[in-house]
Design a protein around this motif. Sequence first.
Motif, PDB file in Angstrom:
ATOM      1  N   MET A 113       0.883  -1.070   0.212  1.00  0.00           N
ATOM      2  CA  MET A 113       0.075  -0.019   0.002  1.00  0.00           C
ATOM      3  C   MET A 113       0.954   1.212  -0.042  1.00  0.00           C
ATOM      4  O   MET A 113       0.550   2.185  -0.548  1.00  0.00           O
ATOM      5  CB  MET A 113      -0.938  -0.013   1.437  1.00  0.00           C
ATOM      6  CG  MET A 113      -1.995   1.007   1.380  1.00  0.00           C
ATOM      7  SD  MET A 113      -3.015   0.764  -0.037  1.00  0.00           S
ATOM      8  CE  MET A 113      -4.344   2.050   0.293  1.00  0.00           C
ATOM      9  N   ASN A 114       2.043   1.179   0.879  1.00  0.00           N
ATOM     10  CA  ASN A 114       2.798   2.376   0.876  1.00  0.00           C
ATOM     11  C   ASN A 114       3.518   2.511  -0.450  1.00  0.00           C
ATOM     12  O   ASN A 114       3.630   3.914  -1.015  1.00  0.00           O
ATOM     13  CB  ASN A 114       3.900   2.371   1.688  1.00  0.00           C
ATOM     14  CG  ASN A 114       3.313   2.391   3.224  1.00  0.00           C
ATOM     15  OD1 ASN A 114       2.243   2.960   3.466  1.00  0.00           O
ATOM     16  ND2 ASN A 114       3.928   1.665   4.227  1.00  0.00           N
ATOM     17  N   THR A 115       3.758   1.365  -0.992  1.00  0.00           N
ATOM     18  CA  THR A 115       4.422   1.730  -2.668  1.00  0.00           C
ATOM     19  C   THR A 115       3.601   2.373  -3.491  1.00  0.00           C
ATOM     20  O   THR A 115       4.021   3.229  -4.302  1.00  0.00           O
ATOM     21  CB  THR A 115       4.812   0.249  -2.972  1.00  0.00           C
ATOM     22  OG1 THR A 115       5.566  -0.232  -2.040  1.00  0.00           O
ATOM     23  CG2 THR A 115       5.466   0.239  -4.349  1.00  0.00           C
ATOM     24  N   LEU A 116       2.277   1.852  -3.584  1.00  0.00           N
ATOM     25  CA  LEU A 116       1.078   2.523  -4.347  1.00  0.00           C
ATOM     26  C   LEU A 116       1.045   3.897  -4.128  1.00  0.00           C
ATOM     27  O   LEU A 116       1.047   4.626  -4.987  1.00  0.00           O
ATOM     28  CB  LEU A 116      -0.054   1.743  -4.177  1.00  0.00           C
ATOM     29  CG  LEU A 116      -1.236   2.273  -5.003  1.00  0.00           C
ATOM     30  CD1 LEU A 116      -1.031   1.986  -6.593  1.00  0.00           C
ATOM     31  CD2 LEU A 116      -2.750   1.589  -4.677  1.00  0.00           C
ATOM     32  N   VAL A 117       1.035   4.624  -2.825  1.00  0.00           N
ATOM     33  CA  VAL A 117       0.822   5.987  -2.515  1.00  0.00           C
ATOM     34  C   VAL A 117       2.122   6.448  -3.103  1.00  0.00           C
ATOM     35  O   VAL A 117       1.993   7.638  -3.469  1.00  0.00           O
ATOM     36  CB  VAL A 117       0.521   6.281  -1.018  1.00  0.00           C
ATOM     37  CG1 VAL A 117       0.552   7.484  -0.625  1.00  0.00           C
ATOM     38  CG2 VAL A 117      -0.631   5.434  -0.609  1.00  0.00           C
ATOM     39  N   ALA A 118       3.304   5.886  -2.903  1.00  0.00           N
ATOM     40  CA  ALA A 118       4.492   6.745  -3.281  1.00  0.00           C
ATOM     41  C   ALA A 118       4.749   6.804  -4.705  1.00  0.00           C
ATOM     42  O   ALA A 118       5.117   7.747  -5.323  1.00  0.00           O
ATOM     43  CB  ALA A 118       5.724   5.859  -2.619  1.00  0.00           C
ATOM     44  N   CYS A 119       4.258   5.692  -5.470  1.00  0.00           N
ATOM     45  CA  CYS A 119       4.192   5.771  -6.847  1.00  0.00           C
ATOM     46  C   CYS A 119       3.310   6.892  -7.353  1.00  0.00           C
ATOM     47  O   CYS A 119       3.711   7.730  -8.580  1.00  0.00           O
ATOM     48  CB  CYS A 119       3.825   4.276  -7.476  1.00  0.00           C
ATOM     49  SG  CYS A 119       5.060   3.163  -7.511  1.00  0.00           S
ATOM     50  N   LEU A 120       2.074   6.987  -6.675  1.00  0.00           N
ATOM     51  CA  LEU A 120       1.175   8.109  -7.252  1.00  0.00           C
ATOM     52  C   LEU A 120       1.618   9.336  -7.042  1.00  0.00           C
ATOM     53  O   LEU A 120       1.453  10.377  -7.830  1.00  0.00           O
ATOM     54  CB  LEU A 120      -0.242   7.831  -6.593  1.00  0.00           C
ATOM     55  CG  LEU A 120      -1.068   6.654  -7.036  1.00  0.00           C
ATOM     56  CD1 LEU A 120      -2.269   6.586  -6.293  1.00  0.00           C
ATOM     57  CD2 LEU A 120      -1.418   6.616  -8.398  1.00  0.00           C
ATOM     58  N   ILE A 121       2.403   9.658  -5.823  1.00  0.00           N
ATOM     59  CA  ILE A 121       2.842  10.884  -5.450  1.00  0.00           C
ATOM     60  C   ILE A 121       3.984  11.305  -6.423  1.00  0.00           C
ATOM     61  O   ILE A 121       4.108  12.513  -6.979  1.00  0.00           O
ATOM     62  CB  ILE A 121       3.408  11.029  -4.056  1.00  0.00           C
ATOM     63  CG1 ILE A 121       2.161  10.910  -3.106  1.00  0.00           C
ATOM     64  CG2 ILE A 121       4.279  12.175  -3.889  1.00  0.00           C
ATOM     65  CD1 ILE A 121       2.487  10.822  -1.519  1.00  0.00           C
ATOM     66  N   LEU A 122       4.599  10.007  -6.748  1.00  0.00           N
ATOM     67  CA  LEU A 122       6.090  10.411  -7.434  1.00  0.00           C
ATOM     68  C   LEU A 122       5.493  10.795  -9.266  1.00  0.00           C
ATOM     69  O   LEU A 122       6.097  11.602  -9.912  1.00  0.00           O
ATOM     70  CB  LEU A 122       6.763   9.361  -7.695  1.00  0.00           C
ATOM     71  CG  LEU A 122       7.890   9.537  -8.740  1.00  0.00           C
ATOM     72  CD1 LEU A 122       9.087  10.488  -8.097  1.00  0.00           C
ATOM     73  CD2 LEU A 122       8.852   7.946  -8.712  1.00  0.00           C
ATOM     74  N   LEU A 123       4.210  10.127  -9.517  1.00  0.00           N
ATOM     75  CA  LEU A 123       3.732  10.480 -10.716  1.00  0.00           C
ATOM     76  C   LEU A 123       3.252  11.635 -10.797  1.00  0.00           C
ATOM     77  O   LEU A 123       3.461  12.410 -11.888  1.00  0.00           O
ATOM     78  CB  LEU A 123       2.469   9.326 -11.034  1.00  0.00           C
ATOM     79  CG  LEU A 123       2.124   9.554 -12.507  1.00  0.00           C
ATOM     80  CD1 LEU A 123       2.608   9.222 -13.411  1.00  0.00           C
ATOM     81  CD2 LEU A 123       0.811   8.521 -12.443  1.00  0.00           C
ATOM     82  N   ILE A 124       2.549  12.276  -9.877  1.00  0.00           N
ATOM     83  CA  ILE A 124       2.027  13.490  -9.825  1.00  0.00           C
ATOM     84  C   ILE A 124       3.082  14.680  -9.753  1.00  0.00           C
ATOM     85  O   ILE A 124       2.989  15.523 -10.361  1.00  0.00           O
ATOM     86  CB  ILE A 124       1.153  13.659  -8.593  1.00  0.00           C
ATOM     87  CG1 ILE A 124      -0.248  12.957  -8.788  1.00  0.00           C
ATOM     88  CG2 ILE A 124       0.836  15.071  -8.366  1.00  0.00           C
ATOM     89  CD1 ILE A 124      -0.949  12.883  -7.350  1.00  0.00           C
ATOM     90  N   LEU A 125       4.275  14.385  -9.034  1.00  0.00           N
ATOM     91  CA  LEU A 125       5.171  15.291  -9.088  1.00  0.00           C
ATOM     92  C   LEU A 125       6.038  15.241 -10.323  1.00  0.00           C
ATOM     93  O   LEU A 125       6.496  16.436 -11.007  1.00  0.00           O
ATOM     94  CB  LEU A 125       6.298  15.053  -8.032  1.00  0.00           C
ATOM     95  CG  LEU A 125       6.008  14.993  -6.791  1.00  0.00           C
ATOM     96  CD1 LEU A 125       6.850  14.645  -5.594  1.00  0.00           C
ATOM     97  CD2 LEU A 125       5.584  16.691  -6.563  1.00  0.00           C
ATOM     98  N   CYS A 126       5.873  14.130 -11.164  1.00  0.00           N
ATOM     99  CA  CYS A 126       6.688  14.072 -12.445  1.00  0.00           C
ATOM    100  C   CYS A 126       5.820  14.953 -13.437  1.00  0.00           C
ATOM    101  O   CYS A 126       6.215  15.672 -14.433  1.00  0.00           O
ATOM    102  CB  CYS A 126       6.895  12.533 -12.978  1.00  0.00           C
ATOM    103  SG  CYS A 126       8.126  11.836 -12.236  1.00  0.00           S
ATOM    104  N   ILE A 127       4.386  14.772 -13.600  1.00  0.00           N
ATOM    105  CA  ILE A 127       3.578  15.661 -14.102  1.00  0.00           C
ATOM    106  C   ILE A 127       3.702  17.123 -14.081  1.00  0.00           C
ATOM    107  O   ILE A 127       3.680  17.909 -15.036  1.00  0.00           O
ATOM    108  CB  ILE A 127       2.057  14.972 -14.054  1.00  0.00           C
ATOM    109  CG1 ILE A 127       1.954  13.586 -14.562  1.00  0.00           C
ATOM    110  CG2 ILE A 127       0.960  15.767 -14.740  1.00  0.00           C
ATOM    111  CD1 ILE A 127       0.556  12.997 -14.340  1.00  0.00           C
ATOM    112  N   LEU A 128       3.638  17.372 -12.811  1.00  0.00           N
ATOM    113  CA  LEU A 128       3.958  18.815 -12.573  1.00  0.00           C
ATOM    114  C   LEU A 128       5.064  19.182 -13.031  1.00  0.00           C
ATOM    115  O   LEU A 128       5.196  20.664 -13.423  1.00  0.00           O
ATOM    116  CB  LEU A 128       3.536  19.024 -11.251  1.00  0.00           C
ATOM    117  CG  LEU A 128       2.160  18.846 -10.471  1.00  0.00           C
ATOM    118  CD1 LEU A 128       2.436  18.839  -8.895  1.00  0.00           C
ATOM    119  CD2 LEU A 128       1.026  19.913 -11.125  1.00  0.00           C
TER     120      LEU A 128
END
Length: 74
Positions: free
Chosen positions: A1-16
């Motif tokens: 679960m932590n990995t999924l949240v970290a991946c989503l946060i990383l994806l959002i940061l990359c998009i921004l």
Amino acid sequence: MNTLVACLILLILCILGVRKVRKFLVRKKQERLEQEISNDLSEEYPNHDDSTEFIDWVEEMQLDDDIAKKRQLR
């Protein structure tokens, strides 16, 4: 679960980050274009403030631009 949240946060940061870089590049391109236009005008019409030739040229360019926009709308 932590990995999924970290991946989503990383994806959002990359998009921004990509959006910021794109805005920066577009702004730099616009600045270079404006500088190039300014330089071209200075070369072609060194005293463009007093020149009726310059005013005629600008009016012609505006007319051509208006015609091109009307053709695109059709």
